[in-house]
Write a protein that holds these residues in place. Structure first.
Motif, PDB file in Angstrom:
ATOM      1  N   LYS A   1      85.604  43.659  64.313  1.00 43.46           N
ATOM      2  CA  LYS A   1      85.921  43.229  62.955  1.00 43.46           C
ATOM      3  C   LYS A   1      85.785  41.721  62.809  1.00 43.46           C
ATOM      4  CE  LYS A   1      89.591  43.640  59.477  1.00 43.46           C
ATOM      5  NZ  LYS A   1      90.963  44.187  59.206  1.00 43.46           N
ATOM      6  N   SER A   2      86.252  40.975  63.852  1.00 44.82           N
ATOM      7  CA  SER A   2      86.188  39.518  63.765  1.00 44.82           C
ATOM      8  C   SER A   2      86.316  38.890  65.143  1.00 44.82           C
ATOM      9  CB  SER A   2      87.299  38.977  62.854  1.00 44.82           C
ATOM     10  OG  SER A   2      88.573  39.278  63.413  1.00 44.82           O
ATOM     11  N   PHE A   3      85.831  37.655  65.239  1.00 42.87           N
ATOM     12  CA  PHE A   3      85.947  36.823  66.430  1.00 42.87           C
ATOM     13  C   PHE A   3      86.533  35.500  65.972  1.00 42.87           C
ATOM     14  CE2 PHE A   3      84.019  33.261  68.773  1.00 42.87           C
ATOM     15  CZ  PHE A   3      84.427  33.542  70.071  1.00 42.87           C
ATOM     16  N   THR A   4      87.693  35.106  66.559  1.00 41.83           N
ATOM     17  CA  THR A   4      88.410  33.954  66.025  1.00 41.83           C
ATOM     18  C   THR A   4      88.915  33.043  67.136  1.00 41.83           C
ATOM     19  OG1 THR A   4      89.244  35.466  64.318  1.00 41.83           O
ATOM     20  CG2 THR A   4      90.238  33.265  64.417  1.00 41.83           C
ATOM     21  N   PRO A   5      88.668  31.726  67.016  1.00 43.36           N
ATOM     22  CA  PRO A   5      89.314  30.789  67.951  1.00 43.36           C
ATOM     23  C   PRO A   5      90.819  30.787  67.700  1.00 43.36           C
ATOM     24  CG  PRO A   5      87.504  29.747  66.729  1.00 43.36           C
ATOM     25  CD  PRO A   5      87.794  31.039  66.054  1.00 43.36           C
ATOM     26  N   ILE A   6      91.624  30.687  68.773  1.00 42.91           N
ATOM     27  CA  ILE A   6      93.083  30.718  68.585  1.00 42.91           C
ATOM     28  C   ILE A   6      93.629  29.362  68.138  1.00 42.91           C
ATOM     29  CG2 ILE A   6      93.425  32.631  70.187  1.00 42.91           C
ATOM     30  CD1 ILE A   6      94.309  30.635  72.301  1.00 42.91           C
ATOM     31  N   LYS A   7      92.801  28.301  68.247  1.00 39.47           N
ATOM     32  CA  LYS A   7      93.147  26.990  67.697  1.00 39.47           C
ATOM     33  C   LYS A   7      91.947  26.465  66.926  1.00 39.47           C
ATOM     34  CE  LYS A   7      96.502  25.439  71.204  1.00 39.47           C
ATOM     35  NZ  LYS A   7      96.798  24.356  72.205  1.00 39.47           N
ATOM     36  N   PRO A   8      92.177  25.716  65.855  1.00 36.39           N
ATOM     37  CA  PRO A   8      91.058  25.275  65.010  1.00 36.39           C
ATOM     38  C   PRO A   8      90.101  24.315  65.707  1.00 36.39           C
ATOM     39  CG  PRO A   8      93.144  24.283  64.299  1.00 36.39           C
ATOM     40  CD  PRO A   8      93.485  25.349  65.288  1.00 36.39           C
ATOM     41  N   GLN A   9      90.551  23.622  66.774  1.00 37.77           N
ATOM     42  CA  GLN A   9      89.654  22.658  67.421  1.00 37.77           C
ATOM     43  C   GLN A   9      88.635  23.313  68.360  1.00 37.77           C
ATOM     44  OE1 GLN A   9      93.003  22.813  67.959  1.00 37.77           O
ATOM     45  NE2 GLN A   9      93.577  22.078  70.004  1.00 37.77           N
ATOM     46  N   TYR A  10      88.804  24.598  68.665  1.00 37.43           N
ATOM     47  CA  TYR A  10      87.841  25.266  69.538  1.00 37.43           C
ATOM     48  C   TYR A  10      86.596  25.639  68.740  1.00 37.43           C
ATOM     49  CZ  TYR A  10      92.063  25.888  72.411  1.00 37.43           C
ATOM     50  OH  TYR A  10      93.217  25.683  73.128  1.00 37.43           O
ATOM     51  N   PRO A  11      85.393  25.419  69.287  1.00 37.65           N
ATOM     52  CA  PRO A  11      84.172  25.683  68.519  1.00 37.65           C
ATOM     53  C   PRO A  11      83.992  27.164  68.192  1.00 37.65           C
ATOM     54  CG  PRO A  11      83.653  25.211  70.818  1.00 37.65           C
ATOM     55  CD  PRO A  11      85.108  24.907  70.634  1.00 37.65           C
TER      56      PRO A  11
END
Length: 617
Positions: A218-228
């Motif tokens: 469904k989705s792929f998400t970095p757990i922190k906004p600074q990760y590319p």
């Protein structure tokens, strides 16, 4: 702690030279004088690992650093592993015999999906926790790179970080960051966060996947906004300036490729739609023949080898091949050093070149038509014809060769029984070509070897959306081909298609199958690529116990809009281009090679407009 191996133990195992080290040109340093200890691990036997060019390059590259000591580690064969476990001998590095659990890095090269259980086994034998979540501050960082890293998810729970792309630059940058971090008292996470800023570094634990009810992503998400959000592969721009060793280790025992290896270029101008390497290593970048001559001389002097092999994905496409090989053979004539060439393309086969390279032995040549009919060769964009094959073998037979190996695939998209039967027809035509050669010209004892492998859909190819053919269908095709081959001069070999099924599961798997990988190892799976140790039933038991459906990954066709487990990796080739190539396959349309016409895949502008020269895209 350094391991001591008794003579009695070594005499009790097959090929003890696999485990002793001290070969010519191996690097000896005092570990007390370095800040970084790196265990370069190849998850297969010594003979296979020592034949791998990437290991030769990175081993010497890291050891050029004054602050780093890189040592080699190979998977011990089952007899040696049994002795090690029986005598409480942990996995050690060849150079110092030190336990690798005390090193700073344990790095694996990922060349083949069916070596993944060996990675788990080696970590366990080393005494290192199997998963990232279980490692503490005093444990080594476990990293990986290589072609299988382009779909890193099946190893996401095991590998701390991946290096995506060509490693000559990125590995030094990681080491530089480690030197800054070491001794600061900061956490493992802090180091991983620093290197995650480097182009080409992927830290799986920094990301999470969400899934739909049907099991798709469904989705792929970095757990922190600074990760590319996208991880871009690294490429080397100038092949003449990139590091290449002027010495290579000379083993005491026979290995698969026991010779000087000269890399002539990276990438491939062809666009075979099944070939992962042809896409992930784009764009093409060549070494000049002057640089290659310089390396050839230095390597011959430092190793004493009597054979030089030219390596690339398609050596006959090297733009300076004739000029370079002529100069190389002239230079090496007095030194009695020969030239070894890999399989050449049928449409660029040169009898003169083969005559130069194989003056002594004219036993066999290798060609890869891949499919038995022109229709299917057009589907896969092979770019060769039956006429190319028959012209090439006729030239060879007239030149005295009497053995030909032909490689094909079964289970390719759109394949029919007619395509399978076409393989047999093509082999028989090769036999007839031999019979037409005058007696005084042809070598004695023709043998045509036909080998078939099962097609495995791979990430970042136009066929990444395809379903793999079922085990039952492929078995029927193997038997059909066996029945159609009626000449005693043709030998037919085929690969275990159950193994290819497992390869497809891991080639296109997501991180949910990692638990099944560990479970299979717990149940006794290792050395899966070796027929005598492959345990299909055990693998299926592991999948069942972990609630993983392997057919979901191997034999299911994907839609173009489905999120794939590797969509967060950027190799420079656009998904739009791959989709277009997939559609052209079903239209049986050929895409010209990059030297003829740039197809607009995206690699030519991926990094500062590189296109490899000569219009190569």
């Amino acid at each position: 702690m350094s391991i001591r191996l008794s003579d009695g133990l070594l005499k009790s195992v097959e090929k003890p030279s696999r485990y002793t080290g001290n070969e010519w040109n191996s690097v000896i340093k005092d570990p007390k004088t370095v800040d970084i200890r790196f265990a370069f691990c190849f998850p297969d036997t010594y003979e296979i690992g020592m034949s791998h060019l990437g290991m030769k390059i990175l081993y010497h590259l890291l050891n050029e650093r004054q602050d780093c000591y890189c040592e080699r580690v190979f998977a011990p064969w089952t007899d040696m592993e049994a002795k090690m476990r029986e005598n409480n001998i942990p996995l050690y590095a060849l150079e110092t015999k030190d336990e690798i659990k005390n090193f700073d890095f344990i790095g694996f090269t990922l060349q083949y999906e069916m070596s993944f259980t060996n990675i788990v086994n080696m970590l366990d034998l080393a005494g290192v926790p199997l998963t990232t979540a279980d490692r503490k501050d005093n444990d080594p960082f476990v990293c990986a790179g290589g072609p299988c890293a382009y779909n890193p998810e099946p190893l996401a729970d095991i590998i701390d970080f991946f290096m995506l792309g060509e490693g000559e630059e990125i590995i030094n940058e990681v080491m530089d960051e480690y030197v800054k971090w070491k001794g600061t008292g900061k956490s493992r996470i802090a180091f991983l966060e620093e290197i995650a800023k480097l182009e080409g570094i992927y830290v799986p634990s920094f990301y999470e996947f969400d899934y739909n009810e049907d099991g798709t992503i469904k989705s792929f998400t970095p757990i922190k906004p600074q990760y590319p959000v996208k991880i871009k592969k690294r490429i080397i721009k100038d092949m003449d300036k990139v590091y290449y060793p002027e010495k290579m280790i000379v083993p005491y025992t026979d290995i698969v490729h026991d010779r000087i290896m000269l890399e002539v270029f990276r990438g491939c101008i062809r666009g075979c739609r099944f070939c992962q390497a042809g896409f992930i290593y784009r764009p093409v970048r060549e070494k000049s023949h002057e640089r290659l001559m310089e390396l050839a001389k230095k390597l011959e002097e430092s190793t004493g080898y009597e054979e030089i092999s030219l390596t690339s994905l398609s050596t006959s496409d090297y733009s300076q091949l004739e000029e370079f090989t002529t100069e190389l053979l002239d230079e090496m004539k007095e030194r009695k050093v020969g030239l070894s060439l890999p399989s050449l393309r049928l449409d660029s086969f040169s009898l003169d070149l083969m005559e130069k390279a194989q003056k002594v032995r004219k036993s066999g040549l290798t060609f890869a038509p891949e499919a038995g009919t022109q229709r299917l060769r057009d589907v896969i964009n092979k770019g060769i014809t039956e006429e190319d094959l028959l012209n090439a073998v006729s030239l060879a037979f007239n030149g005295g060769w009497h053995g030909v190996k032909l490689y094909f695939m079964l289970g390719l998209p759109t394949e029919t029984n007619e395509d399978v039967e076409g393989i047999a027809d093509l082999a028989h035509k090769v036999v007839h070509a031999y019979k037409r050669v005058p007696m005084e010209k042809k070598g004695k004892g023709l043998n045509v070897t036909v080998s078939t492998a099962t097609f495995v859909p791979k990430a970042f190819t136009p066929f990444q959306w395809e379903a793999q053919d079922s085990i039952e269908n492929v078995s029927q095709k193997q038997m059909l081909l066996k029945e159609r081959i009626r000449s005693k001069q043709i030998t037919y070999n085929y690969h275990e298609n159950k193994l290819s099924f497992l390869e497809a599961v891991f080639a296109r798997g997501d991180r949910r199958i990692c638990k099944a990988l560990i479970k299979a190892w717990e149940l006794g799976c290792k050395f899966d690529g070796w027929g005598e140790y492959f345990k299909y039933d055990i693998w299926m038991k592991a999948f069942e116990e972990c609630g993983v459906d392997p057919y979901f990954y191997a034999t299911r066709k994907r839609e173009y809009d489905e999120i794939l487990p590797w969509d967060h990796i950027d190799i420079g080739v656009s998904k739009k281009f791959l989709i277009n190539e997939s559609k052209k396959a079903y239209e049986e349309k050929i895409t010209p090679n990059c030297r003829v016409n740039c197809g607009g895949c995206g690699a030519a502008v991926f990094e500062s407009g590189i296109c490899g020269g000569n219009g190569i895209g």
